[in-house]
Design a protein around this motif. Structure first.
Motif, mmCIF file in Angstrom:
data_model
loop_
_atom_site.group_PDB
_atom_site.id
_atom_site.type_symbol
_atom_site.label_atom_id
_atom_site.label_comp_id
_atom_site.label_asym_id
_atom_site.label_seq_id
_atom_site.Cartn_x
_atom_site.Cartn_y
_atom_site.Cartn_z
ATOM 1 N N ASN A 109 -9.713 7.720 -2.531
ATOM 2 C CA ASN A 109 -9.321 6.389 -2.991
ATOM 3 C C ASN A 109 -8.620 5.636 -1.874
ATOM 4 O OD1 ASN A 109 -6.400 6.880 -3.002
ATOM 5 N ND2 ASN A 109 -6.795 8.195 -4.778
ATOM 6 N N ALA A 110 -8.473 4.340 -2.066
ATOM 7 C CA ALA A 110 -7.633 3.520 -1.189
ATOM 8 C C ALA A 110 -6.304 3.334 -1.911
ATOM 9 C CB ALA A 110 -8.295 2.184 -0.931
ATOM 10 N N ALA A 111 -5.199 3.425 -1.178
ATOM 11 C CA ALA A 111 -3.893 3.326 -1.824
ATOM 12 C C ALA A 111 -2.899 2.672 -0.880
ATOM 13 C CB ALA A 111 -3.402 4.722 -2.210
ATOM 14 N N GLY A 112 -1.822 2.184 -1.448
ATOM 15 C CA GLY A 112 -0.739 1.616 -0.654
ATOM 16 C C GLY A 112 0.278 2.705 -0.323
ATOM 17 N N ALA A 113 0.841 2.644 0.893
ATOM 18 C CA ALA A 113 1.833 3.636 1.310
ATOM 19 C C ALA A 113 3.218 3.235 0.813
ATOM 20 C CB ALA A 113 1.832 3.779 2.827
ATOM 21 N N ASN A 188 -3.583 -6.678 -10.176
ATOM 22 C CA ASN A 188 -2.695 -7.266 -9.165
ATOM 23 C C ASN A 188 -2.004 -6.155 -8.379
ATOM 24 O OD1 ASN A 188 -1.287 -7.176 -11.958
ATOM 25 N ND2 ASN A 188 0.404 -7.024 -10.493
ATOM 26 N N LEU A 189 -1.679 -6.460 -7.120
ATOM 27 C CA LEU A 189 -0.814 -5.562 -6.352
ATOM 28 C C LEU A 189 0.597 -5.669 -6.932
ATOM 29 C CD1 LEU A 189 -2.220 -6.174 -2.781
ATOM 30 C CD2 LEU A 189 -2.789 -4.363 -4.382
ATOM 31 N N GLU A 190 1.506 -4.860 -6.405
ATOM 32 C CA GLU A 190 2.820 -4.753 -7.037
ATOM 33 C C GLU A 190 3.820 -5.744 -6.441
ATOM 34 O OE1 GLU A 190 0.971 -2.024 -5.970
ATOM 35 O OE2 GLU A 190 0.278 -2.003 -8.039
ATOM 36 N N THR A 191 4.836 -6.026 -7.214
ATOM 37 C CA THR A 191 5.960 -6.824 -6.718
ATOM 38 C C THR A 191 6.874 -5.914 -5.885
ATOM 39 O OG1 THR A 191 7.394 -6.304 -8.581
ATOM 40 C CG2 THR A 191 5.917 -8.216 -8.840
ATOM 41 N N VAL A 206 0.605 4.427 -3.923
ATOM 42 C CA VAL A 206 0.287 3.769 -5.193
ATOM 43 C C VAL A 206 -1.153 3.266 -5.145
ATOM 44 C CG1 VAL A 206 1.279 1.581 -4.355
ATOM 45 C CG2 VAL A 206 0.969 1.935 -6.814
ATOM 46 N N GLY A 207 -1.854 3.453 -6.252
ATOM 47 C CA GLY A 207 -3.244 3.004 -6.320
ATOM 48 C C GLY A 207 -3.642 2.689 -7.747
ATOM 49 N N MET A 208 -4.939 2.493 -7.954
ATOM 50 C CA MET A 208 -5.419 2.054 -9.271
ATOM 51 C C MET A 208 -6.546 2.941 -9.792
ATOM 52 S SD MET A 208 -5.478 -2.032 -8.540
ATOM 53 C CE MET A 208 -4.159 -2.795 -7.577
ATOM 54 N N SER A 209 -6.534 4.216 -9.401
ATOM 55 C CA SER A 209 -7.669 5.063 -9.814
ATOM 56 C C SER A 209 -7.291 6.535 -9.828
ATOM 57 C CB SER A 209 -8.843 4.842 -8.853
ATOM 58 O OG SER A 209 -8.552 5.381 -7.578
ATOM 59 N N LEU A 230 -4.606 5.307 3.192
ATOM 60 C CA LEU A 230 -3.490 4.365 3.014
ATOM 61 C C LEU A 230 -3.841 3.053 3.709
ATOM 62 C CD1 LEU A 230 -0.616 6.949 3.549
ATOM 63 C CD2 LEU A 230 -1.618 6.145 1.386
ATOM 64 N N THR A 231 -3.956 2.014 2.937
ATOM 65 C CA THR A 231 -4.517 0.763 3.462
ATOM 66 C C THR A 231 -3.464 -0.309 3.711
ATOM 67 O OG1 THR A 231 -4.927 0.080 1.193
ATOM 68 C CG2 THR A 231 -6.773 1.086 2.382
ATOM 69 N N ASP A 232 -2.262 -0.110 3.198
ATOM 70 C CA ASP A 232 -1.187 -1.076 3.442
ATOM 71 C C ASP A 232 0.152 -0.388 3.240
ATOM 72 O OD1 ASP A 232 -2.455 -1.265 0.711
ATOM 73 O OD2 ASP A 232 -0.556 -2.262 0.280
ATOM 74 N N GLU A 233 1.181 -0.955 3.904
ATOM 75 C CA GLU A 233 2.518 -0.361 3.817
ATOM 76 C C GLU A 233 3.346 -1.173 2.839
ATOM 77 O OE1 GLU A 233 3.806 -0.005 7.921
ATOM 78 O OE2 GLU A 233 1.924 1.024 8.414
ATOM 79 N N CYS A 234 3.778 -0.503 1.789
ATOM 80 C CA CYS A 234 4.457 -1.193 0.690
ATOM 81 C C CYS A 234 5.962 -1.177 0.919
ATOM 82 C CB CYS A 234 4.094 -0.524 -0.628
ATOM 83 S SG CYS A 234 2.321 -0.343 -0.871
ATOM 84 N N ASP A 235 6.379 -1.949 1.907
ATOM 85 C CA ASP A 235 7.794 -1.993 2.283
ATOM 86 C C ASP A 235 8.453 -3.174 1.582
ATOM 87 O OD1 ASP A 235 10.241 -2.170 3.423
ATOM 88 O OD2 ASP A 235 9.527 -2.138 5.505
ATOM 89 N N ASP A 246 -8.106 -7.124 4.164
ATOM 90 C CA ASP A 246 -7.210 -6.272 4.961
ATOM 91 C C ASP A 246 -7.332 -4.821 4.504
ATOM 92 O OD1 ASP A 246 -6.292 -8.649 6.026
ATOM 93 O OD2 ASP A 246 -4.597 -8.786 4.628
ATOM 94 N N ILE A 247 -7.406 -4.641 3.190
ATOM 95 C CA ILE A 247 -7.494 -3.292 2.629
ATOM 96 C C ILE A 247 -8.793 -2.621 3.076
ATOM 97 C CG2 ILE A 247 -7.853 -2.072 0.415
ATOM 98 C CD1 ILE A 247 -5.626 -3.781 -0.773
ATOM 99 N N LEU A 248 -9.883 -3.377 3.021
ATOM 100 C CA LEU A 248 -11.180 -2.813 3.425
ATOM 101 C C LEU A 248 -11.199 -2.502 4.925
ATOM 102 C CD1 LEU A 248 -13.651 -4.996 1.306
ATOM 103 C CD2 LEU A 248 -12.884 -2.649 0.873
HETATM 104 N N1 HPA Z 1 -1.102 -1.083 -4.686
HETATM 105 C C1 HPA Z 1 -2.006 -0.653 -5.549
HETATM 106 N N2 HPA Z 1 -3.203 -0.278 -5.194
HETATM 107 C C2 HPA Z 1 -3.526 -0.342 -3.908
HETATM 108 C C3 HPA Z 1 -2.632 -0.791 -2.950
HETATM 109 C C4 HPA Z 1 -1.352 -1.194 -3.366
HETATM 110 O O1 HPA Z 1 -0.511 -1.598 -2.565
HETATM 111 N N3 HPA Z 1 -3.269 -0.733 -1.754
HETATM 112 C C5 HPA Z 1 -4.493 -0.255 -1.991
HETATM 113 N N4 HPA Z 1 -4.663 -0.017 -3.294
#
Ligand code: HPA
Length: 269
Positions: A109-113, A188-191, A206-209, A230-235, A246-248
């Motif tokens: 999966n793709a997920a946020g770090a 939606n992505l997270e706040t 964090v991800g959606m699957s 990990l496709t983005d840094e959730c700082d 960006d994620i792709l």
């Molecule tokens: N949040 C949720 N799902 C995601 C994210 C994220 O930041 N990045 C990639 N999938």
């Protein structure tokens, strides 16, 4: 169960014969497909009772073939809760895989770090999860033929598969983080406050699957492993807007490493 049998019979008639390994490829992670000696490729919309993927970045094909001589059945594109599918639809293909004879399930999966030591475009092997979905694929009457009412979750991700992945990552010189995956409903992505909460809860990504598939696999005692790209840094302190492009793009950078890890894992199974 009748629908499952219909789908299984259809796939057997199409030549899908005793696949040993099931694979689910997530957003932007189709590269493993180039490793397959394809025997049969079937669009999801041709398969009876299969939901049809609606997300543009997903292709929606079931591919049967071999990788390193092992028979694999690959889902190129998965079904997400945020697309409007229910949990039983999302996990239907996993039940089908089991009935066709799959013995190990490899998920991506793709997920946020969330763990800020884990950088964009690196990989994280799941060691555990915290399920934040408001739903569960096992709700309703239990399918006793598949598994128990209250499936055990002490080892959601196979220690054997994870040990193999760890070993392969060292031999292949690929950085492989480990951690806890937290799925949310999306889309939606997270706040910032939500990212903080997920970190406080103990999440590393964090991800959606993924977790619906894992729950159903564990219900059937099907060993599984999962890797997040990990496709983005959730700082939360320095949060920047993230676009799907960006994620792709970040997924594309890490993808060859994911392909190597899973190809080598398949060779050892
Ligand atoms: N949040 C949720 N799902 C995601 C994210 C994220 O930041 N990045 C990639 N999938």
């Amino acid at each position: 169960m009748k629908q499952l049998q219909e789908t299984v019979n259809y796939l057997k008639n199409e030549g899908v014969n005793d696949p040993a390994i099931g694979i689910v490829l997530g957003t932007g992670l189709g590269g493993l497909v180039s490793e397959i000696e394809i025997i049969k490729s079937i669009d999801y919309d041709k398969i009876p009772n299969f939901p049809v993927s609606t997300v543009e970045s997903h292709h929606g094909k079931l591919i049967y073939g071999t990788i390193r001589g092992k028979k694999v059945l690959v889902m190129q594109g998965r079904f997400h809760y945020y697309e409007g599918y229910n949990m039983k639809e999302i996990t239907f293909p996993i039940r089908v895989m089991k009935l066709l004879g799959v013995q190990n399930l490899l998920i991506s999966n793709a997920a946020g770090a969330i763990n800020l030591a884990y950088k964009k475009s690196s990989l994280m092997m799941l060691t555990d999860h915290i399920n934040l979905y408001p739903d569960n694929p096992l709700i309703g009457k239990n399918w006793d033929d598949f598994g128990p009412r209250f499936p055990d979750m002490s080892e959601p991700y196979s220690l054997k598969l994870n040990n193999l992945l760890r070993d392969i990552s060292v031999k292949q010189n690929i950085q492989l983080h480990e951690g806890v995956y937290v799925p949310v409903m999306g889309p939606n992505l997270e706040t910032k406050a939500e990212y903080k909460m997920i970190r406080l809860l103990g999440g590393d990504a964090v991800g959606m699957s993924t977790v619906p598939e894992v729950i159903v696999a564990r219900h059937m005692n099907l060993p599984c492993c999962a890797i997040s790209v990990l496709t983005d840094e959730c700082d939360p302190e320095h949060l920047e807007p993230v676009a799907i492009e960006d994620i792709l793009a970040a997924a594309a950078i890490a993808e060859p490493q994911l392909t190597t890890l899973y190809t080598e894992l398949i060779a050892r199974l």
